[in-house]
Motif scaffolding. Structure first.
Motif, PDB file in Angstrom:
ATOM      1  N   CYS A   1      10.873  -2.630  -0.387  1.00 41.69           N
ATOM      2  CA  CYS A   1       9.879  -1.809   0.322  1.00 41.69           C
ATOM      3  C   CYS A   1      10.412  -1.564   1.721  1.00 41.69           C
ATOM      4  O   CYS A   1      11.276  -2.298   2.204  1.00 41.69           O
ATOM      5  N   LEU A   2       9.861  -0.554   2.395  1.00 43.46           N
ATOM      6  CA  LEU A   2      10.244  -0.341   3.798  1.00 43.46           C
ATOM      7  C   LEU A   2       9.681  -1.504   4.629  1.00 43.46           C
ATOM      8  O   LEU A   2       8.760  -2.199   4.196  1.00 43.46           O
ATOM      9  N   GLY A   3      10.243  -1.678   5.830  1.00 40.78           N
ATOM     10  CA  GLY A   3       9.889  -2.845   6.647  1.00 40.78           C
ATOM     11  C   GLY A   3       8.500  -2.784   7.276  1.00 40.78           C
ATOM     12  O   GLY A   3       7.744  -1.836   7.060  1.00 40.78           O
ATOM     13  N   LYS A   4       8.213  -3.810   8.076  1.00 34.35           N
ATOM     14  CA  LYS A   4       6.872  -3.970   8.677  1.00 34.35           C
ATOM     15  C   LYS A   4       6.514  -2.853   9.648  1.00 34.35           C
ATOM     16  O   LYS A   4       5.338  -2.616   9.921  1.00 34.35           O
ATOM     17  N   THR A   5       7.533  -2.179  10.205  1.00 32.67           N
ATOM     18  CA  THR A   5       7.241  -1.130  11.192  1.00 32.67           C
ATOM     19  C   THR A   5       6.860   0.193  10.517  1.00 32.67           C
ATOM     20  O   THR A   5       6.519   1.159  11.196  1.00 32.67           O
ATOM     21  N   LYS A   6       6.951   0.241   9.197  1.00 34.31           N
ATOM     22  CA  LYS A   6       6.549   1.458   8.470  1.00 34.31           C
ATOM     23  C   LYS A   6       5.268   1.126   7.699  1.00 34.31           C
ATOM     24  O   LYS A   6       5.255   0.187   6.890  1.00 34.31           O
ATOM     25  N   GLY A   7       4.246   1.902   7.963  1.00 35.60           N
ATOM     26  CA  GLY A   7       2.979   1.676   7.266  1.00 35.60           C
ATOM     27  C   GLY A   7       2.090   0.698   8.006  1.00 35.60           C
ATOM     28  O   GLY A   7       1.411  -0.119   7.378  1.00 35.60           O
ATOM     29  N   ARG A   8       2.088   0.792   9.331  1.00 36.46           N
ATOM     30  CA  ARG A   8       1.195  -0.063  10.129  1.00 36.46           C
ATOM     31  C   ARG A   8      -0.243   0.434   9.982  1.00 36.46           C
ATOM     32  O   ARG A   8      -0.481   1.619   9.756  1.00 36.46           O
ATOM     33  N   THR A   9      -1.186  -0.508  10.197  1.00 33.07           N
ATOM     34  CA  THR A   9      -2.588  -0.093  10.223  1.00 33.07           C
ATOM     35  C   THR A   9      -2.839   0.647  11.527  1.00 33.07           C
ATOM     36  O   THR A   9      -2.443   0.168  12.597  1.00 33.07           O
ATOM     37  N   HIS A  10      -3.469   1.810  11.441  1.00 39.21           N
ATOM     38  CA  HIS A  10      -3.762   2.592  12.651  1.00 39.21           C
ATOM     39  C   HIS A  10      -5.079   2.126  13.271  1.00 39.21           C
ATOM     40  O   HIS A  10      -5.988   1.734  12.546  1.00 39.21           O
ATOM     41  N   PRO A  11      -5.205   2.209  14.607  1.00 35.66           N
ATOM     42  CA  PRO A  11      -6.500   1.865  15.215  1.00 35.66           C
ATOM     43  C   PRO A  11      -7.546   2.933  14.866  1.00 35.66           C
ATOM     44  O   PRO A  11      -7.185   4.065  14.534  1.00 35.66           O
TER      45      PRO A  11
ATOM     46  N   GLY B   1       0.813  -1.218   0.000  1.00 37.11           N
ATOM     47  CA  GLY B   1       0.000   0.000   0.000  1.00 37.11           C
ATOM     48  C   GLY B   1       0.846   1.267   0.000  1.00 37.11           C
ATOM     49  O   GLY B   1       0.367   2.349   0.345  1.00 37.11           O
ATOM     50  N   PHE B   2       2.114   1.123  -0.391  1.00 38.51           N
ATOM     51  CA  PHE B   2       3.051   2.254  -0.383  1.00 38.51           C
ATOM     52  C   PHE B   2       3.979   2.150  -1.589  1.00 38.51           C
ATOM     53  O   PHE B   2       4.143   1.065  -2.155  1.00 38.51           O
ATOM     54  N   PRO B   3       4.624   3.279  -1.943  1.00 39.58           N
ATOM     55  CA  PRO B   3       5.634   3.185  -3.001  1.00 39.58           C
ATOM     56  C   PRO B   3       6.860   2.429  -2.483  1.00 39.58           C
ATOM     57  O   PRO B   3       7.175   2.495  -1.294  1.00 39.58           O
ATOM     58  N   CYS B   4       7.500   1.718  -3.370  1.00 39.18           N
ATOM     59  CA  CYS B   4       8.714   0.965  -3.023  1.00 39.18           C
ATOM     60  C   CYS B   4       9.748   1.230  -4.112  1.00 39.18           C
ATOM     61  O   CYS B   4       9.405   1.698  -5.206  1.00 39.18           O
TER      62      CYS B   4
HETATM   63  N1  LIG Z   1       7.216   4.148   1.043  1.00 37.95           N
HETATM   64  C1  LIG Z   1       6.766   4.027   2.286  1.00 37.95           C
HETATM   65  N2  LIG Z   1       6.572   2.811   2.839  1.00 37.95           N
HETATM   66  C2  LIG Z   1       6.122   2.720   4.124  1.00 37.95           C
HETATM   67  N3  LIG Z   1       5.848   3.767   4.919  1.00 37.95           N
HETATM   68  C3  LIG Z   1       6.017   4.983   4.400  1.00 37.95           C
HETATM   69  C4  LIG Z   1       6.488   5.172   3.072  1.00 37.95           C
HETATM   70  N4  LIG Z   1       6.579   6.495   2.840  1.00 37.95           N
HETATM   71  C5  LIG Z   1       6.190   7.094   3.963  1.00 37.95           C
HETATM   72  N5  LIG Z   1       5.847   6.190   4.900  1.00 37.95           N
HETATM   73  C6  LIG Z   1       5.374   6.547   6.228  1.00 37.95           C
HETATM   74  O1  LIG Z   1       6.478   6.430   7.130  1.00 37.95           O
HETATM   75  C7  LIG Z   1       5.914   6.313   8.429  1.00 37.95           C
HETATM   76  C8  LIG Z   1       6.916   5.745   9.421  1.00 37.95           C
HETATM   77  O2  LIG Z   1       8.023   6.568   9.449  1.00 37.95           O
HETATM   78  P1  LIG Z   1       8.570   7.139  10.785  1.00 37.95           P
HETATM   79  O3  LIG Z   1       9.468   8.247  10.465  1.00 37.95           O
HETATM   80  O4  LIG Z   1       7.443   7.360  11.751  1.00 37.95           O
HETATM   81  O5  LIG Z   1       9.399   5.954  11.315  1.00 37.95           O
HETATM   82  S1  LIG Z   1      10.336   5.975  12.546  1.00 37.95           S
HETATM   83  O6  LIG Z   1      10.083   7.107  13.384  1.00 37.95           O
HETATM   84  O7  LIG Z   1      11.689   5.976  11.971  1.00 37.95           O
HETATM   85  O8  LIG Z   1      10.009   4.713  13.177  1.00 37.95           O
HETATM   86  C9  LIG Z   1       4.733   5.415   8.239  1.00 37.95           C
HETATM   87  O9  LIG Z   1       3.785   5.788   9.186  1.00 37.95           O
HETATM   88  P2  LIG Z   1       2.632   4.778   9.638  1.00 37.95           P
HETATM   89  O10 LIG Z   1       1.755   4.608   8.449  1.00 37.95           O
HETATM   90  O11 LIG Z   1       1.955   5.441  10.755  1.00 37.95           O
HETATM   91  O12 LIG Z   1       3.331   3.510  10.037  1.00 37.95           O
HETATM   92  C10 LIG Z   1       4.279   5.656   6.796  1.00 37.95           C
HETATM   93  O13 LIG Z   1       3.064   6.344   6.691  1.00 37.95           O
END
Ligand SMILES: Nc1ncnc2c1ncn2[C@@H]1O[C@H](COP(=O)(O)OS(=O)(=O)O)[C@@H](OP(=O)(O)O)[C@H]1O
Length: 204
Positions: free
Chosen positions: A161-171, A146-149
């Motif tokens: 793609c960025l890892g599992k800790t980026k782009g989590r589903t929010h409550p 659900g994100f650009p890679c």
């Molecule tokens: N390409 C791509 N793939 C995945 N995620 C993406 C991307 N670009 C931006 N983001 C947004 O990055 C958010 C997490 O970054 P953070 O800076 O909060 O991370 S951290 O503080 O280093 O843990 C993360 O926030 P959450 O959606 O809340 O997890 C994403 O919305």
């Protein structure tokens, strides 16, 4: 920081710098020519994202709603909660402007970084005085993530793609609480747009 040779750029990333009171003076004492890049996103979504990250590590924390308010009845927001405090961008920027001119600070839109990564990275490359080497060709939208890679990770021919800790589903957060937070941040956001000369479009 390591020594930087002519033609090199040394980069360092620490998210907490932007909100640390002592950081601007210390960085300025190290080098007044330092260029600063800050990724900002809608402070309401940022707060929920921050909470989601904490929740993933400590599942027993109180609800977002109860941490947001000092007093739920009056709607008084707890600005000492870091998830809320960090999103008051105008206040943090004010602290940096005592040490660095606005021309040395670039604010990257977190929303545009997702909807148009190449465009936003184009601004970063211009700001750093680099040729625009990273372009649209380097990205694809990954439907599963659900994100650009990246089409190819550095030093590899495979997509990344960025890892599992980026782009989590929010409550899901109570819409009234979200609205209260929107109202709270509005004046700070307006001030921030004025200071940066960029409209980030965080109000609806
Ligand atoms: N390409 C791509 N793939 C995945 N995620 C993406 C991307 N670009 C931006 N983001 C947004 O990055 C958010 C997490 O970054 P953070 O800076 O909060 O991370 S951290 O503080 O280093 O843990 C993360 O926030 P959450 O959606 O809340 O997890 C994403 O919305």
């Amino acid at each position: 920081m390591p020594k930087t040779l002519e033609g090199q750029i040394t980069m360092e990333k620490t998210p907490s710098y932007f909100v640390t009171r002592e950081a601007p003076a210390r960085i300025s004492a190290m080098s007044r020519d330092t260029k600063l890049i800050v990724v900002v996103r809608d402070p309401v979504t940022r707060a929920i994202s921050d909470y989601t990250q904490t929740l993933s590590k400590k599942p027993d924390i109180p609800s977002f709603e109860s941490l947001t308010f000092k007093n739920r009845t009056t709607g008084l927001i707890d600005t000492s909660w870091s998830a809320i405090q960090i999103g008051i961008y105008a206040k943090h920027l004010d602290n940096w402007l005592h040490y660095f001119p606005m021309e040395q600070i670039l604010f990257v839109s977190g929303e545009r970084l997702i909807s148009d990564p190449a465009g936003e990275l184009g601004r970063v490359q211009d700001f750093l005085g680099l040729k625009r080497i990273i372009t649209d060709k380097h990205f694809y939208f990954n439907q599963t993530k659900g994100f650009p890679c990246l089409k190819k990770a550095e030093g590899s021919s495979k997509p990344h793609c960025l890892g599992k800790t980026k782009g989590r589903t929010h409550p899901n957060i109570n819409p009234e609480v979200v609205q209260r937070l929107r109202d709270f941040y509005r004046p700070f956001n307006m001030k921030f747009y004025q200071m940066t000369g960029r409209f980030f479009g965080w109000e609806d």
